[in-house]
Design a protein around this motif. Structure first.
Motif, PDB file in Angstrom:
ATOM      1  N   ALA A  64     -22.834 -26.393  69.026  1.00  0.00           N
ATOM      2  CA  ALA A  64     -22.433 -25.851  67.723  1.00  0.00           C
ATOM      3  C   ALA A  64     -23.091 -24.497  67.467  1.00  0.00           C
ATOM      4  N   GLN A  65     -24.326 -24.310  67.885  1.00  0.00           N
ATOM      5  CA  GLN A  65     -24.999 -23.023  67.696  1.00  0.00           C
ATOM      6  C   GLN A  65     -24.338 -21.933  68.536  1.00  0.00           C
ATOM      7  N   VAL A  66     -24.010 -22.256  69.789  1.00  0.00           N
ATOM      8  CA  VAL A  66     -23.321 -21.283  70.632  1.00  0.00           C
ATOM      9  C   VAL A  66     -21.955 -20.937  70.047  1.00  0.00           C
ATOM     10  N   ALA A  67     -21.265 -21.940  69.511  1.00  0.00           N
ATOM     11  CA  ALA A  67     -19.945 -21.698  68.926  1.00  0.00           C
ATOM     12  C   ALA A  67     -20.043 -20.746  67.738  1.00  0.00           C
ATOM     13  N   ARG A  68     -21.053 -20.918  66.900  1.00  0.00           N
ATOM     14  CA  ARG A  68     -21.200 -20.032  65.746  1.00  0.00           C
ATOM     15  C   ARG A  68     -21.581 -18.623  66.182  1.00  0.00           C
ATOM     16  N   LEU A  69     -22.408 -18.506  67.219  1.00  0.00           N
ATOM     17  CA  LEU A  69     -22.754 -17.167  67.715  1.00  0.00           C
ATOM     18  C   LEU A  69     -21.519 -16.438  68.244  1.00  0.00           C
ATOM     19  N   LEU A  70     -20.615 -17.177  68.880  1.00  0.00           N
ATOM     20  CA  LEU A  70     -19.421 -16.561  69.464  1.00  0.00           C
ATOM     21  C   LEU A  70     -18.273 -16.419  68.473  1.00  0.00           C
ATOM     22  N   GLY A  71     -18.388 -17.093  67.337  1.00  0.00           N
ATOM     23  CA  GLY A  71     -17.318 -17.030  66.351  1.00  0.00           C
ATOM     24  C   GLY A  71     -16.128 -17.897  66.695  1.00  0.00           C
ATOM     25  N   ILE A  72     -16.358 -19.021  67.408  1.00  0.00           N
ATOM     26  CA  ILE A  72     -15.275 -19.950  67.744  1.00  0.00           C
ATOM     27  C   ILE A  72     -15.605 -21.302  67.134  1.00  0.00           C
ATOM     28  N   SER A  73     -14.650 -22.221  67.171  1.00  0.00           N
ATOM     29  CA  SER A  73     -14.859 -23.529  66.581  1.00  0.00           C
ATOM     30  C   SER A  73     -15.665 -24.419  67.519  1.00  0.00           C
ATOM     31  N   ARG A  74     -16.241 -25.467  66.941  1.00  0.00           N
ATOM     32  CA  ARG A  74     -17.036 -26.418  67.731  1.00  0.00           C
ATOM     33  C   ARG A  74     -16.171 -27.156  68.756  1.00  0.00           C
ATOM     34  N   PRO A  75     -14.956 -27.660  68.412  1.00  0.00           N
ATOM     35  CA  PRO A  75     -14.120 -28.317  69.433  1.00  0.00           C
ATOM     36  C   PRO A  75     -13.719 -27.383  70.569  1.00  0.00           C
ATOM     37  N   THR A  76     -13.454 -26.103  70.231  1.00  0.00           N
ATOM     38  CA  THR A  76     -13.092 -25.149  71.284  1.00  0.00           C
ATOM     39  C   THR A  76     -14.241 -24.952  72.259  1.00  0.00           C
ATOM     40  N   ALA A  77     -15.465 -24.850  71.727  1.00  0.00           N
ATOM     41  CA  ALA A  77     -16.623 -24.697  72.597  1.00  0.00           C
ATOM     42  C   ALA A  77     -16.834 -25.925  73.469  1.00  0.00           C
ATOM     43  N   SER A  78     -16.576 -27.107  72.942  1.00  0.00           N
ATOM     44  CA  SER A  78     -16.721 -28.334  73.736  1.00  0.00           C
ATOM     45  C   SER A  78     -15.716 -28.375  74.877  1.00  0.00           C
ATOM     46  N   ARG A  79     -14.481 -27.969  74.593  1.00  0.00           N
ATOM     47  CA  ARG A  79     -13.475 -27.943  75.666  1.00  0.00           C
ATOM     48  C   ARG A  79     -13.846 -26.925  76.737  1.00  0.00           C
ATOM     49  N   GLN A  80     -14.341 -25.779  76.322  1.00  0.00           N
ATOM     50  CA  GLN A  80     -14.727 -24.761  77.297  1.00  0.00           C
ATOM     51  C   GLN A  80     -15.944 -25.191  78.107  1.00  0.00           C
ATOM     52  N   GLN A  81     -16.806 -25.983  77.518  1.00  0.00           N
ATOM     53  CA  GLN A  81     -17.977 -26.454  78.243  1.00  0.00           C
ATOM     54  C   GLN A  81     -17.583 -27.391  79.379  1.00  0.00           C
ATOM     55  N   ALA A  82     -16.446 -28.083  79.235  1.00  0.00           N
ATOM     56  CA  ALA A  82     -15.993 -29.031  80.260  1.00  0.00           C
ATOM     57  C   ALA A  82     -15.261 -28.343  81.415  1.00  0.00           C
ATOM     58  N   LEU A  83     -15.062 -27.034  81.334  1.00  0.00           N
ATOM     59  CA  LEU A  83     -14.314 -26.313  82.366  1.00  0.00           C
ATOM     60  C   LEU A  83     -15.259 -25.678  83.377  1.00  0.00           C
ATOM     61  N   SER A  84     -14.759 -25.585  84.603  1.00  0.00           N
ATOM     62  CA  SER A  84     -15.493 -24.860  85.629  1.00  0.00           C
ATOM     63  C   SER A  84     -15.238 -23.362  85.474  1.00  0.00           C
ATOM     64  N   ALA A  85     -15.971 -22.564  86.247  1.00  0.00           N
ATOM     65  CA  ALA A  85     -15.764 -21.113  86.191  1.00  0.00           C
ATOM     66  C   ALA A  85     -14.352 -20.750  86.656  1.00  0.00           C
ATOM     67  N   LYS A  86     -13.859 -21.454  87.678  1.00  0.00           N
ATOM     68  CA  LYS A  86     -12.505 -21.195  88.173  1.00  0.00           C
ATOM     69  C   LYS A  86     -11.464 -21.490  87.105  1.00  0.00           C
ATOM     70  N   GLN A  87     -11.631 -22.601  86.403  1.00  0.00           N
ATOM     71  CA  GLN A  87     -10.679 -22.970  85.362  1.00  0.00           C
ATOM     72  C   GLN A  87     -10.722 -21.992  84.194  1.00  0.00           C
ATOM     73  N   ALA A  88     -11.911 -21.504  83.867  1.00  0.00           N
ATOM     74  CA  ALA A  88     -12.011 -20.513  82.791  1.00  0.00           C
ATOM     75  C   ALA A  88     -11.284 -19.226  83.166  1.00  0.00           C
ATOM     76  N   ILE A  89     -11.422 -18.808  84.427  1.00  0.00           N
ATOM     77  CA  ILE A  89     -10.726 -17.597  84.877  1.00  0.00           C
ATOM     78  C   ILE A  89      -9.218 -17.828  84.899  1.00  0.00           C
ATOM     79  N   GLN A  90      -8.802 -19.036  85.300  1.00  0.00           N
ATOM     80  CA  GLN A  90      -7.372 -19.344  85.305  1.00  0.00           C
ATOM     81  C   GLN A  90      -6.795 -19.282  83.899  1.00  0.00           C
TER      82      GLN A  90
END
Length: 222
Positions: A64-90
């Protein structure tokens, strides 16, 4: 975008992170992240790169702290945390192509059908995770539904196919539900049986095919 004149303390306040409680490594990490954000901006791609780093560097910060620093929602940050670097680039490539999600290709139908056969009780979320893990593509629920409908893999079509009678069962049932009589065994297509002739007996001469029968009355003598 973070203003160049915005102090570091204000950025921490945006994330509700008490500056006095930061450890020296955390403070150095966030100062570097703050300079990166000031230089690269706060657009989608810079935020995804910085967010992926902060969510996976084991800094001790909460999601939640990282999400607020980036200006995104908490669920969005959780979904991004579950992705690999390859998936994030995709995902970034999909966004550049105008698609927030990946594309389901026809060659995926076979493995998806096998997965549904082995896991008939799988939910839509389970199938999305299977596609993500197998093909490295994250798809939306609507896109997955249309794909399943197109290839006859949706639940309604599969249930109708399972309830439909087989052709053999239909042929075995006559009118009014009575069982049809069994079919006669197929006739042998092999050569005709050879008659047995005992020793010393002449072999019978078969009649020529399509020969007319001999006359039964004697012809008048001349």
């Amino acid at each position: 975008m973070v203003a160049a004149t915005e102090p570091f303390s204000d950025w921490l306040a945006q994330g509700r992170i008490p500056e006095g409680r930061l450890t020296p490594p955390q403070r150095g990490l966030l100062q570097a992240a703050f300079r990166f954000r000031q230089q690269q901006g706060s657009d989608y791609y810079a935020t995804r790169v910085l967010g992926h780093f902060l969510l996976h560097c084991q800094s001790g910060l909460k999601v939640a702290q990282v999400a607020r620093l980036l200006g995104i929602s908490r669920p969005t940050a959780s979904r991004q945390q579950a992705l690999s670097a390859k998936q994030a680039i995709q995902q970034a490539h999909h966004r550049l192509d105008g698609r927030p999600y990946g594309k389901l290709l026809p060659r995926y139908a076979g493995p998806i059908a096998e997965f549904l056969f082995r896991h008939p009780e799988a939910s839509r979320a389970d199938l999305i995770d299977f596609v993500d893990q197998t093909f490295g593509v994250r798809v939306s629920r609507i896109a997955l539904y249309k794909f399943l409908k197109k290839f006859g893999l949706d639940e309604a079509t599969r249930q109708a196919a399972a309830a439909a009678p087989t052709p053999s069962a239909t042929a075995a049932t006559g009118r009014g539900g009575a069982a049809a009589p069994p079919l006669p065994p197929p006739r042998s297509e092999g050569p005709a049986a050879v008659p047995f002739v005992s020793q010393g007996q002449p072999v019978p001469t078969p009649a020529p095919p399509f020969s007319a029968r001999a006359r039964s009355t004697r012809a008048p003598s001349c």
